[in-house]
Write a protein that holds these residues in place. Structure first.
Motif, PDB file in Angstrom:
ATOM      1  N   THR A 249      78.159  44.913  42.450  1.00  0.00           N
ATOM      2  CA  THR A 249      77.833  43.491  42.346  1.00  0.00           C
ATOM      3  C   THR A 249      77.380  42.968  43.697  1.00  0.00           C
ATOM      4  O   THR A 249      77.998  43.262  44.727  1.00  0.00           O
ATOM      5  CB  THR A 249      79.052  42.675  41.878  1.00  0.00           C
ATOM      6  OG1 THR A 249      79.498  43.161  40.621  1.00  0.00           O
ATOM      7  CG2 THR A 249      78.689  41.198  41.751  1.00  0.00           C
ATOM      8  N   ILE A 250      76.309  42.185  43.693  1.00  0.00           N
ATOM      9  CA  ILE A 250      75.883  41.487  44.894  1.00  0.00           C
ATOM     10  C   ILE A 250      76.205  40.010  44.717  1.00  0.00           C
ATOM     11  O   ILE A 250      76.035  39.440  43.629  1.00  0.00           O
ATOM     12  CB  ILE A 250      74.383  41.715  45.184  1.00  0.00           C
ATOM     13  CG1 ILE A 250      74.036  41.188  46.580  1.00  0.00           C
ATOM     14  CG2 ILE A 250      73.504  41.102  44.105  1.00  0.00           C
ATOM     15  CD1 ILE A 250      72.687  41.646  47.077  1.00  0.00           C
ATOM     16  N   ARG A 291      75.863  21.482  59.980  1.00  0.00           N
ATOM     17  CA  ARG A 291      76.531  22.786  59.937  1.00  0.00           C
ATOM     18  C   ARG A 291      76.035  23.568  58.723  1.00  0.00           C
ATOM     19  O   ARG A 291      75.863  22.998  57.635  1.00  0.00           O
ATOM     20  CB  ARG A 291      78.057  22.587  59.837  1.00  0.00           C
ATOM     21  CG  ARG A 291      78.882  23.873  59.737  1.00  0.00           C
ATOM     22  CD  ARG A 291      78.953  24.615  61.043  1.00  0.00           C
ATOM     23  NE  ARG A 291      79.570  25.921  60.874  1.00  0.00           N
ATOM     24  CZ  ARG A 291      80.861  26.178  61.033  1.00  0.00           C
ATOM     25  NH1 ARG A 291      81.698  25.199  61.349  1.00  0.00           N
ATOM     26  NH2 ARG A 291      81.331  27.399  60.887  1.00  0.00           N
ATOM     27  N   GLY A 292      75.794  24.845  58.920  1.00  0.00           N
ATOM     28  CA  GLY A 292      75.371  25.686  57.810  1.00  0.00           C
ATOM     29  C   GLY A 292      75.929  27.084  57.948  1.00  0.00           C
ATOM     30  O   GLY A 292      76.218  27.562  59.050  1.00  0.00           O
ATOM     31  N   GLN A 293      76.112  27.736  56.832  1.00  0.00           N
ATOM     32  CA  GLN A 293      76.506  29.142  56.825  1.00  0.00           C
ATOM     33  C   GLN A 293      75.894  29.806  55.595  1.00  0.00           C
ATOM     34  O   GLN A 293      75.762  29.192  54.534  1.00  0.00           O
ATOM     35  CB  GLN A 293      78.027  29.298  56.801  1.00  0.00           C
ATOM     36  CG  GLN A 293      78.685  28.825  55.509  1.00  0.00           C
ATOM     37  CD  GLN A 293      80.167  29.110  55.487  1.00  0.00           C
ATOM     38  OE1 GLN A 293      80.875  28.765  56.419  1.00  0.00           O
ATOM     39  NE2 GLN A 293      80.637  29.739  54.430  1.00  0.00           N
ATOM     40  N   GLU A 294      75.516  31.066  55.751  1.00  0.00           N
ATOM     41  CA  GLU A 294      74.960  31.837  54.646  1.00  0.00           C
ATOM     42  C   GLU A 294      75.653  33.194  54.643  1.00  0.00           C
ATOM     43  O   GLU A 294      76.013  33.720  55.706  1.00  0.00           O
ATOM     44  CB  GLU A 294      73.443  32.035  54.821  1.00  0.00           C
ATOM     45  CG  GLU A 294      72.648  30.759  54.991  1.00  0.00           C
ATOM     46  CD  GLU A 294      72.666  30.240  56.419  1.00  0.00           C
ATOM     47  OE1 GLU A 294      72.757  31.059  57.363  1.00  0.00           O
ATOM     48  OE2 GLU A 294      72.632  29.019  56.601  1.00  0.00           O
ATOM     49  N   ARG A 295      75.836  33.758  53.458  1.00  0.00           N
ATOM     50  CA  ARG A 295      76.498  35.064  53.373  1.00  0.00           C
ATOM     51  C   ARG A 295      75.902  35.866  52.227  1.00  0.00           C
ATOM     52  O   ARG A 295      75.385  35.307  51.242  1.00  0.00           O
ATOM     53  CB  ARG A 295      78.004  34.915  53.172  1.00  0.00           C
ATOM     54  CG  ARG A 295      78.371  34.323  51.833  1.00  0.00           C
ATOM     55  CD  ARG A 295      79.824  34.493  51.461  1.00  0.00           C
ATOM     56  NE  ARG A 295      80.053  33.892  50.149  1.00  0.00           N
ATOM     57  CZ  ARG A 295      79.867  34.527  49.003  1.00  0.00           C
ATOM     58  NH1 ARG A 295      79.467  35.795  49.012  1.00  0.00           N
ATOM     59  NH2 ARG A 295      80.079  33.931  47.855  1.00  0.00           N
ATOM     60  N   VAL A 296      76.025  37.189  52.341  1.00  0.00           N
ATOM     61  CA  VAL A 296      75.691  38.125  51.277  1.00  0.00           C
ATOM     62  C   VAL A 296      76.805  39.164  51.230  1.00  0.00           C
ATOM     63  O   VAL A 296      77.168  39.738  52.266  1.00  0.00           O
ATOM     64  CB  VAL A 296      74.337  38.825  51.508  1.00  0.00           C
ATOM     65  CG1 VAL A 296      74.082  39.851  50.412  1.00  0.00           C
ATOM     66  CG2 VAL A 296      73.211  37.806  51.548  1.00  0.00           C
ATOM     67  N   SER A 297      77.363  39.395  50.039  1.00  0.00           N
ATOM     68  CA  SER A 297      78.439  40.363  49.869  1.00  0.00           C
ATOM     69  C   SER A 297      78.019  41.424  48.863  1.00  0.00           C
ATOM     70  O   SER A 297      77.361  41.127  47.862  1.00  0.00           O
ATOM     71  CB  SER A 297      79.721  39.675  49.365  1.00  0.00           C
ATOM     72  OG  SER A 297      80.159  38.684  50.269  1.00  0.00           O
ATOM     73  N   LEU A 298      78.418  42.637  49.139  1.00  0.00           N
ATOM     74  CA  LEU A 298      78.208  43.749  48.226  1.00  0.00           C
ATOM     75  C   LEU A 298      79.570  44.344  47.908  1.00  0.00           C
ATOM     76  O   LEU A 298      80.349  44.637  48.818  1.00  0.00           O
ATOM     77  CB  LEU A 298      77.310  44.812  48.857  1.00  0.00           C
ATOM     78  CG  LEU A 298      76.957  46.017  47.976  1.00  0.00           C
ATOM     79  CD1 LEU A 298      76.112  45.574  46.783  1.00  0.00           C
ATOM     80  CD2 LEU A 298      76.218  47.070  48.797  1.00  0.00           C
TER      81      LEU A 298
END
Length: 683
Positions: A249-250, A291-298
């Motif tokens: 899953t991404i 303020r900002g944040q970005e993420r990608v999880s595998l």
């Protein structure tokens, strides 16, 4: 999509690098009372259960003290911001700064609250929020990034008991999980006292095994209960999940927010006593933050293995203009206005593998982080710069390895063992000066045990070590980290009362602090190198009196004292203050919440009468002084008719005058009685 047998094989898997356990969707619900079930029914927003895997709350079987806040509680509270929500729902000690949504307030756990919530680690979906190499306060922690409509639930973990969290998790961790998917769209409009207006849209989709998502946007405006105290906040939230192969899953997400505010400033003790709330220190005070944040999880589930890797990026910029009435100091306390600016960006990666087999599990992982910040501080008059106080650029790279495990030695005995090692390197480049650098390594062992004495009754104990970087490290990287040894033991009870679940936890703790630091978040004055001790008792319980009525309570009784610390005066013209044996600044002898909930089973309405109390309090920079206790009452109700939902609440029902924060004889007054209303619909 992974098969049910694969997920069931690791249904008891502990946690991955983000500190979030993973369980099967069919087994992810903790045991709840009928009241909880009815509340969720009444608050349904067409949210579907995730198909593959979901984040779950901290388990009661773990030998840790943790407070769980679910979505129904979050949406019912008559709170005006995330800090106030955690104060009412989780029993945190909170002292709001009152300068605007981007000026982080002090959220405290176990008497750690010295500087903008820096002793408390905040994580959202596996991404750390505390800001390293921050010139205003190291680990500056802004809860305003939370998007309220997208929050699924929150765990507040007490103490540095988990090996999954490193820097800034001294007092504990606030671990936030957002909704993974939903169907339909929800529109919400809020209004209330002091010109409050809030509009939110939340929409999502669910394509089953192929994925789902949630998207949200929000805008809030408030005039404030004092002149020159208005603000505007805009927020964005997104999360999308997609199964790219069986078991794989991404998961990607982002949190964005921006705010502008004006500030009425602080009051003198006499002005506060006379309720002169209309006084404005400086009409040009205020600021903005982005303020900002970005993420990608595998993530992968395969038989008895769970693996997850998260990569993230963060960006931020803020500027503020602040005036404090003359208090004999040489910085803000001089009575002149100060401008502060912070520009930052960073990147990070966490990865962990969990193996589950039979009676136990083991999680091993690593994390790394790089941050750069540029900090500027000026003396100003009506926002015009008069002179430079400080300009510095800081860079920090950190890495850690960690392991955490639990083993059920017998049916009655569970053992938890963990450890982590962090290496933190910081580089400072003050304007016009030579660049300096230093690094620190910190080893943090964790040991816990839970003994089940009888059906539903267990006793647990923990010994653990935690740390956080010292304030001022952006200027002096050689400053040693603040280190805490935590010792605690307690009882947990999970029983039934006529078929209704009753829970209770009582914990006795002691926390020994070395390289103690005092830090005044208003004046920026810091003193390092001391020792302190915090010890006390925590009590948390939920008692269902009937199928309709339940009582909840969360209390901390605290003795927090400096064992050895000398604080230099801000002006340098007065002798140092010896704080040995005195109470730790900005802590109360007790804090607590209690609530009476009325929620008939599967009813269309729910009502809560609640209160929070703050005991005798030790102000900043007033050695030996203790001010009196106070309590606030709140009432709220929610009703659902088909797709239409209505909430009405009153905060500070009896209009009690109280101080949010006292520092060096200036006061930020608390909000008077305020009415909140909300209307929502889904389609």
């Amino acid at each position: 999509m992974c098969s049910r047998s694969h997920v069931a094989a690791i249904a008891c898997a502990a946690v991955f690098a983000s500190g979030i356990p993973i369980l099967d969707a069919a087994a992810q619900h903790p045991t709840t009372t009928p009241t909880d079930s009815a509340a969720r029914d009444s608050l349904r927003r067409a949210v579907l259960q995730p198909v593959t895997i979901v984040a779950t709350p901290a388990a009661r079987a773990e030998p840790v003290a943790a407070t769980h806040v679910d979505a129904a509680t979050i949406r019912l509270m008559a709170s005006h911001n995330p800090y106030d929500l955690l104060r009412q729902a989780a029993g945190l000690e909170v002292h709001e700064q009152g300068q605007g949504p981007g000026f982080a307030s002090d959220a405290s756990l176990r008497g750690f609250s010295s500087d903008h919530s820096t002793d408390l680690a905040l994580w959202i979906d596996g991404v750390p929020i505390n800001e390293p190499v921050n010139g205003h306060a190291e680990g500056y922690n802004d809860f305003s990034l939370l998007f309220p409509g997208g929050v699924r639930d929150i765990d507040v973990i007490h103490g540095p008991t988990s090996a999954l969290f490193g820097n800034f998790a001294v007092a504990g961790v606030v671990n936030v999980r957002t909704l993974e998917r939903m169907q339909g769209t929800q529109l919400t409009a809020d209004g209330g006292s002091f010109g409050r207006g809030d509009a939110m849209m939340l929409t999502g989709f669910d394509h089953g095994a192929t994925g789902g998502g949630v998207l949200g946007a929000r805008y809030q405006h408030e005039d404030g209960f004092r002149p020159n105290a208005g603000f505007d906040v805009g927020q964005g939230h997104a999360r999308i999940v997609h199964d790219i192969a069986p078991g794989w899953t991404i998961d990607a997400g982002t949190e964005l927010y921006g705010t502008r505010w004006r500030s009425a400033g602080f009051l003198s003790e006499d002005e506060f006593a006379n309720h002169d709330y209309d006084i404005v220190s400086n009409s040009s005070d205020g600021g903005f933050k982005q303020r900002g944040q970005e993420r990608v999880s595998l993530r992968l589930i395969s038989n008895s293995l769970l693996w997850r890797t998260t990569a993230y990026a963060t960006q931020g910029r803020w500027a503020l203009f602040l005036t404090i009435p003359p208090a004999g100091g040489i910085f803000e306390g001089s009575g002149s206005q100060t401008e502060e600016e912070d520009h930052r960006n960073g990147y990070g990666l966490t990865s962990a593998l969990t193996w589950s087999a039979g009676q136990g599990e083991l999680t091993v992982g690593t994390e790394g982080r790089w941050d750069r910040s540029h900090y500027e501080n000026y003396f100003t008059t009506a926002r015009a710069r008069d002179s430079v106080n400080a300009i510095a650029t800081g860079r920090q790279i950190s890495g850690a390895v960690f392991a955490q495990s639990h083993y059920d030695a017998t049916e009655r005995l569970r053992l938890d063992l963990g450890a982590r090692f962090d290496e933190i390197g910081t580089q400072s480049a003050p304007a016009g000066e030579l660049t300096t650098a230093a690094s620190h390594g910190i080893f943090s062992p964790k040991l816990g045990a839970l003994v089940r004495l009888a059906q539903g009754l267990g006793v647990y104990a923990n010994a653990s070590r935690g740390f956080r970087s010292s304030d001022g490290i952006i200027i002096d990287p050689t400053l040693e980290p603040i280190v805490v040894w935590n010792y605690e033991t307690g009882l947990k009870y999970d029983g039934a009362l006529d078929g209704r679940v009753l829970t209770a936890t009582a914990t006795v703790f002691r926390m020994d602090v070395s390289n103690e630091q005092t830090f005044n978040p208003l004046t920026g004055q810091a003193n390092n190198g001391g020792e302190s001790r915090r010890q006390g008792l925590e009590i948390e319980t939920r008692v269902p009196l009937t199928h309709v009525v339940a009582i909840t309570a969360d209390w901390t009784f605290l003795d927090a004292r400096y064992r050895h610390l000398t604080a230099e005066s801000e002006s340098g013209n007065e002798p140092p203050a010896v704080l040995d044996g005195l109470r730790v600044y900005n802590t109360a002898r007790y804090v607590g919440t209690a609530a009476l909930e009325l929620a008939p089973t599967r009813s269309w309405w729910r009502v809560q009468l609640a209160g929070n109390w703050v005991g005798p309090y030790s102000p900043f920079d007033e050695p030996g002084q203790v001010v009196g206790a106070y309590g606030l009452a709140h009432v709220s109700g929610f009703a659902q008719w088909g797709r239409l939902g209505i909430k009405v609440g009153v905060r500070n029902l009896f209009d009690r005058a109280y101080p949010e924060l006292i520092a060096g004889h200036v006061i930020d007054p608390g909000q008077p009685r305020a009415l909140f209303t909300s209307v929502s619909t889904s389609f």
